[in-house]
Write a protein that holds these residues in place. Structure first.
Motif, PDB file in Angstrom:
ATOM      1  N   ASN A  25      -7.365  -6.897  -1.678  1.00  0.00           N
ATOM      2  CA  ASN A  25      -8.304  -6.187  -0.810  1.00  0.00           C
ATOM      3  C   ASN A  25      -7.542  -5.088  -0.075  1.00  0.00           C
ATOM      4  OD1 ASN A  25      -9.939  -5.342   1.334  1.00  0.00           O
ATOM      5  ND2 ASN A  25     -10.852  -7.351   1.623  1.00  0.00           N
ATOM      6  N   LYS A  26      -7.830  -3.830  -0.398  1.00  0.00           N
ATOM      7  CA  LYS A  26      -7.109  -2.701   0.182  1.00  0.00           C
ATOM      8  C   LYS A  26      -7.795  -2.152   1.431  1.00  0.00           C
ATOM      9  CE  LYS A  26      -5.243   0.201  -2.728  1.00  0.00           C
ATOM     10  NZ  LYS A  26      -5.066   1.217  -3.803  1.00  0.00           N
ATOM     11  N   LEU A  27      -8.962  -2.701   1.752  1.00  0.00           N
ATOM     12  CA  LEU A  27      -9.745  -2.175   2.860  1.00  0.00           C
ATOM     13  C   LEU A  27      -9.521  -2.935   4.160  1.00  0.00           C
ATOM     14  CD1 LEU A  27     -11.884   0.078   3.267  1.00  0.00           C
ATOM     15  CD2 LEU A  27     -13.642  -1.657   2.831  1.00  0.00           C
ATOM     16  N   VAL A  28      -9.163  -4.221   4.043  1.00  0.00           N
ATOM     17  CA  VAL A  28      -9.166  -5.107   5.213  1.00  0.00           C
ATOM     18  C   VAL A  28      -8.251  -4.616   6.327  1.00  0.00           C
ATOM     19  CG1 VAL A  28      -7.413  -6.626   4.181  1.00  0.00           C
ATOM     20  CG2 VAL A  28      -8.898  -7.500   5.987  1.00  0.00           C
ATOM     21  N   TYR A  29      -7.079  -4.065   5.973  1.00  0.00           N
ATOM     22  CA  TYR A  29      -6.130  -3.672   7.012  1.00  0.00           C
ATOM     23  C   TYR A  29      -6.407  -2.291   7.592  1.00  0.00           C
ATOM     24  CZ  TYR A  29      -3.668  -7.803   5.375  1.00  0.00           C
ATOM     25  OH  TYR A  29      -3.336  -9.086   5.026  1.00  0.00           O
ATOM     26  N   ASP A  30      -7.512  -1.670   7.155  1.00  0.00           N
ATOM     27  CA  ASP A  30      -7.974  -0.479   7.851  1.00  0.00           C
ATOM     28  C   ASP A  30      -8.622  -0.853   9.183  1.00  0.00           C
ATOM     29  OD1 ASP A  30      -7.117   1.186   5.841  1.00  0.00           O
ATOM     30  OD2 ASP A  30      -9.062   1.318   4.857  1.00  0.00           O
ATOM     31  N   PHE A  31      -8.962  -2.138   9.322  1.00  0.00           N
ATOM     32  CA  PHE A  31      -9.672  -2.601  10.515  1.00  0.00           C
ATOM     33  C   PHE A  31      -8.844  -3.548  11.376  1.00  0.00           C
ATOM     34  CE2 PHE A  31     -12.701  -1.663   7.148  1.00  0.00           C
ATOM     35  CZ  PHE A  31     -13.549  -0.759   7.783  1.00  0.00           C
ATOM     36  N   ARG A  32      -7.763  -4.074  10.848  1.00  0.00           N
ATOM     37  CA  ARG A  32      -6.890  -4.967  11.611  1.00  0.00           C
ATOM     38  C   ARG A  32      -5.526  -5.023  10.964  1.00  0.00           C
ATOM     39  NH1 ARG A  32      -5.856  -9.706   9.012  1.00  0.00           N
ATOM     40  NH2 ARG A  32      -7.343 -10.518   7.489  1.00  0.00           N
ATOM     41  N   ASP A  33      -4.550  -5.579  11.693  1.00  0.00           N
ATOM     42  CA  ASP A  33      -3.211  -5.762  11.150  1.00  0.00           C
ATOM     43  C   ASP A  33      -3.141  -7.071  10.357  1.00  0.00           C
ATOM     44  OD1 ASP A  33      -2.203  -3.422  12.215  1.00  0.00           O
ATOM     45  OD2 ASP A  33      -1.552  -4.380  14.082  1.00  0.00           O
ATOM     46  N   PRO A  34      -2.144  -7.214   9.486  1.00  0.00           N
ATOM     47  CA  PRO A  34      -1.962  -8.480   8.766  1.00  0.00           C
ATOM     48  C   PRO A  34      -1.729  -9.645   9.720  1.00  0.00           C
ATOM     49  CG  PRO A  34      -0.691  -6.726   7.731  1.00  0.00           C
ATOM     50  CD  PRO A  34      -1.197  -6.176   9.035  1.00  0.00           C
ATOM     51  N   HIS A  35      -2.182 -10.823   9.303  1.00  0.00           N
ATOM     52  CA  HIS A  35      -2.007 -12.049  10.072  1.00  0.00           C
ATOM     53  C   HIS A  35      -0.930 -12.922   9.449  1.00  0.00           C
ATOM     54  CE1 HIS A  35      -6.434 -11.807  11.699  1.00  0.00           C
ATOM     55  NE2 HIS A  35      -5.633 -10.895  12.228  1.00  0.00           N
ATOM     56  N   ARG A  36      -0.352 -13.793  10.251  1.00  0.00           N
ATOM     57  CA  ARG A  36       0.615 -14.772   9.736  1.00  0.00           C
ATOM     58  C   ARG A  36      -0.035 -15.603   8.626  1.00  0.00           C
ATOM     59  NH1 ARG A  36       0.363 -15.988  15.167  1.00  0.00           N
ATOM     60  NH2 ARG A  36       1.895 -14.914  16.504  1.00  0.00           N
ATOM     61  N   GLY A  37       0.744 -15.883   7.594  1.00  0.00           N
ATOM     62  CA  GLY A  37       0.274 -16.730   6.509  1.00  0.00           C
ATOM     63  C   GLY A  37      -0.411 -15.995   5.385  1.00  0.00           C
ATOM     64  N   GLU A  38      -0.788 -14.745   5.591  1.00  0.00           N
ATOM     65  CA  GLU A  38      -1.463 -13.993   4.534  1.00  0.00           C
ATOM     66  C   GLU A  38      -0.449 -13.504   3.496  1.00  0.00           C
ATOM     67  OE1 GLU A  38      -5.357 -12.322   6.948  1.00  0.00           O
ATOM     68  OE2 GLU A  38      -3.613 -11.003   6.724  1.00  0.00           O
ATOM     69  N   VAL A  39      -0.899 -13.457   2.246  1.00  0.00           N
ATOM     70  CA  VAL A  39      -0.081 -12.922   1.159  1.00  0.00           C
ATOM     71  C   VAL A  39      -0.443 -11.445   1.008  1.00  0.00           C
ATOM     72  CG1 VAL A  39       0.469 -13.058  -1.298  1.00  0.00           C
ATOM     73  CG2 VAL A  39       0.052 -15.158   0.006  1.00  0.00           C
ATOM     74  N   ILE A  40       0.558 -10.582   1.128  1.00  0.00           N
ATOM     75  CA  ILE A  40       0.298  -9.145   1.132  1.00  0.00           C
ATOM     76  C   ILE A  40       1.079  -8.435   0.036  1.00  0.00           C
ATOM     77  CG2 ILE A  40      -0.218  -9.119   3.613  1.00  0.00           C
ATOM     78  CD1 ILE A  40       2.608  -7.860   4.023  1.00  0.00           C
ATOM     79  N   VAL A  41       0.548  -7.295  -0.377  1.00  0.00           N
ATOM     80  CA  VAL A  41       1.253  -6.362  -1.264  1.00  0.00           C
ATOM     81  C   VAL A  41       1.639  -5.149  -0.421  1.00  0.00           C
ATOM     82  CG1 VAL A  41       1.061  -4.865  -3.281  1.00  0.00           C
ATOM     83  CG2 VAL A  41       0.035  -7.148  -3.320  1.00  0.00           C
ATOM     84  N   PHE A  42       2.883  -4.687  -0.559  1.00  0.00           N
ATOM     85  CA  PHE A  42       3.347  -3.562   0.254  1.00  0.00           C
ATOM     86  C   PHE A  42       4.296  -2.681  -0.531  1.00  0.00           C
ATOM     87  CE2 PHE A  42       6.136  -7.178   0.913  1.00  0.00           C
ATOM     88  CZ  PHE A  42       7.414  -6.648   0.853  1.00  0.00           C
ATOM     89  N   ASN A  43       4.430  -1.442  -0.059  1.00  0.00           N
ATOM     90  CA  ASN A  43       5.427  -0.522  -0.609  1.00  0.00           C
ATOM     91  C   ASN A  43       6.788  -0.917  -0.063  1.00  0.00           C
ATOM     92  OD1 ASN A  43       3.744   1.263  -2.133  1.00  0.00           O
ATOM     93  ND2 ASN A  43       3.005   2.127  -0.211  1.00  0.00           N
ATOM     94  N   SER A  44       7.681  -1.318  -0.942  1.00  0.00           N
ATOM     95  CA  SER A  44       8.971  -1.849  -0.508  1.00  0.00           C
ATOM     96  C   SER A  44       9.911  -0.737  -0.057  1.00  0.00           C
ATOM     97  CB  SER A  44       9.624  -2.621  -1.650  1.00  0.00           C
ATOM     98  OG  SER A  44       9.891  -1.749  -2.745  1.00  0.00           O
ATOM     99  N   PRO A  45      10.732  -1.016   0.961  1.00  0.00           N
ATOM    100  CA  PRO A  45      11.799  -0.070   1.311  1.00  0.00           C
ATOM    101  C   PRO A  45      12.750   0.110   0.125  1.00  0.00           C
ATOM    102  CG  PRO A  45      11.497  -1.715   3.035  1.00  0.00           C
ATOM    103  CD  PRO A  45      10.699  -2.184   1.856  1.00  0.00           C
ATOM    104  N   GLU A  46      13.331   1.281  -0.006  1.00  0.00           N
ATOM    105  CA  GLU A  46      14.189   1.565  -1.161  1.00  0.00           C
ATOM    106  C   GLU A  46      15.361   0.597  -1.249  1.00  0.00           C
ATOM    107  OE1 GLU A  46      15.437   5.574  -1.496  1.00  0.00           O
ATOM    108  OE2 GLU A  46      13.404   6.402  -1.481  1.00  0.00           O
ATOM    109  N   GLU A  47      15.932   0.210  -0.086  1.00  0.00           N
ATOM    110  CA  GLU A  47      17.100  -0.667  -0.124  1.00  0.00           C
ATOM    111  C   GLU A  47      16.750  -2.087  -0.562  1.00  0.00           C
ATOM    112  OE1 GLU A  47      16.017   0.001   4.308  1.00  0.00           O
ATOM    113  OE2 GLU A  47      16.191   1.177   2.453  1.00  0.00           O
TER     114      GLU A  47
END
Length: 212
Positions: free
Chosen positions: A59-81
């Motif tokens: 779900n790419k829309l949910v975090y337009d309305f709130r921040d991630p919560h503890r326990g949620e599995v997220i996809v993110f753009n990883s830092p290069e390092e």
């Protein structure tokens, strides 16, 4: 007369078909860009919640309305390092701590604590040792505001916040910005025999807010 009407309907259908296909393609592109997207799992870092080659819906829309919560599995753009392969831009991990949280490993029962509350992480992979499943290495950190401490469910084989903190001893490099989050993975849809919801564990509901 009937033959002429049928011919007109057929001609109308074939004239409108390219328009309908174009609209369908545009809708699919918009949904993928802004609402839902599928991702496949390339590594063992989230075993056995997610296994290699599992497919998840994000779900790419949910975090337009709130921040991630503890326990949620997220996809993110990883830092290069964080990347062992420069082409591996998208990571999937579980949120353990949010801004202001103190995350510590480990208590006497070798459990991670968040703001003093021990987590009962039933999702952990213990194939490499149940006694160290929460984390093979100790740490004691406070998550900066606007950032997330994320870990894989397979703590022995996960390039995550713990690994980066031990590598750099820098809390900013060990956490990810909330702005880097693509969305929340909420269901495994492939293979069919592993289809399941990725719900938030009950253990996270009892974590107190961080102290000011």
């Amino acid at each position: 007369m009937i033959d002429e009407q049928q011919t007109q309907r057929r001609n109308t259908f074939w004239r409108e078909l390219p328009i309908l296909l174009g609209v369908a393609i545009v809708v699919a592109i918009l949904v993928r860009a802004f609402v839902l997207q599928t991702f496949y799992i390339p590594s063992e870092s989230m075993e056995h919640t997610l296994n290699i080659n599992d497919r998840v819906l994000v779900n790419k829309l949910v975090y337009d309305f709130r921040d991630p919560h503890r326990g949620e599995v997220i996809v993110f753009n990883s830092p290069e390092e964080w990347r062992s392969d420069p082409s591996e831009t998208d990571f999937i991990k579980r949120v353990i701590g949010v801004g202001g949280d103190r995350v510590v490993c480990c208590d006497a029962q070798h459990r991670i604590t968040v703001n003093g509350k021990a987590l009962n992480e039933t999702y952990l992979d213990s194939d490499d040792g149940a006694d160290l499943a929460a984390s093979p290495d100790p740490f004691d950190i406070t998550v900066p505001q606007g950032r997330l401490w994320v870990m894989g469910d397979n703590r022995f084989h996960s390039g995550d916040s713990r690994e980066q903190y031990l590598r750099f001893h820098d809390i900013d490099k060990a956490t990810i910005s909330t702005d880097a989050v693509i969305g929340r993975a909420f269901v495994v849809f492939w293979p069919f025999d592993r289809a399941s919801w990725l719900s938030v564990p009950g253990t996270d509901s009892g974590v107190p807010n961080p102290r000011p």
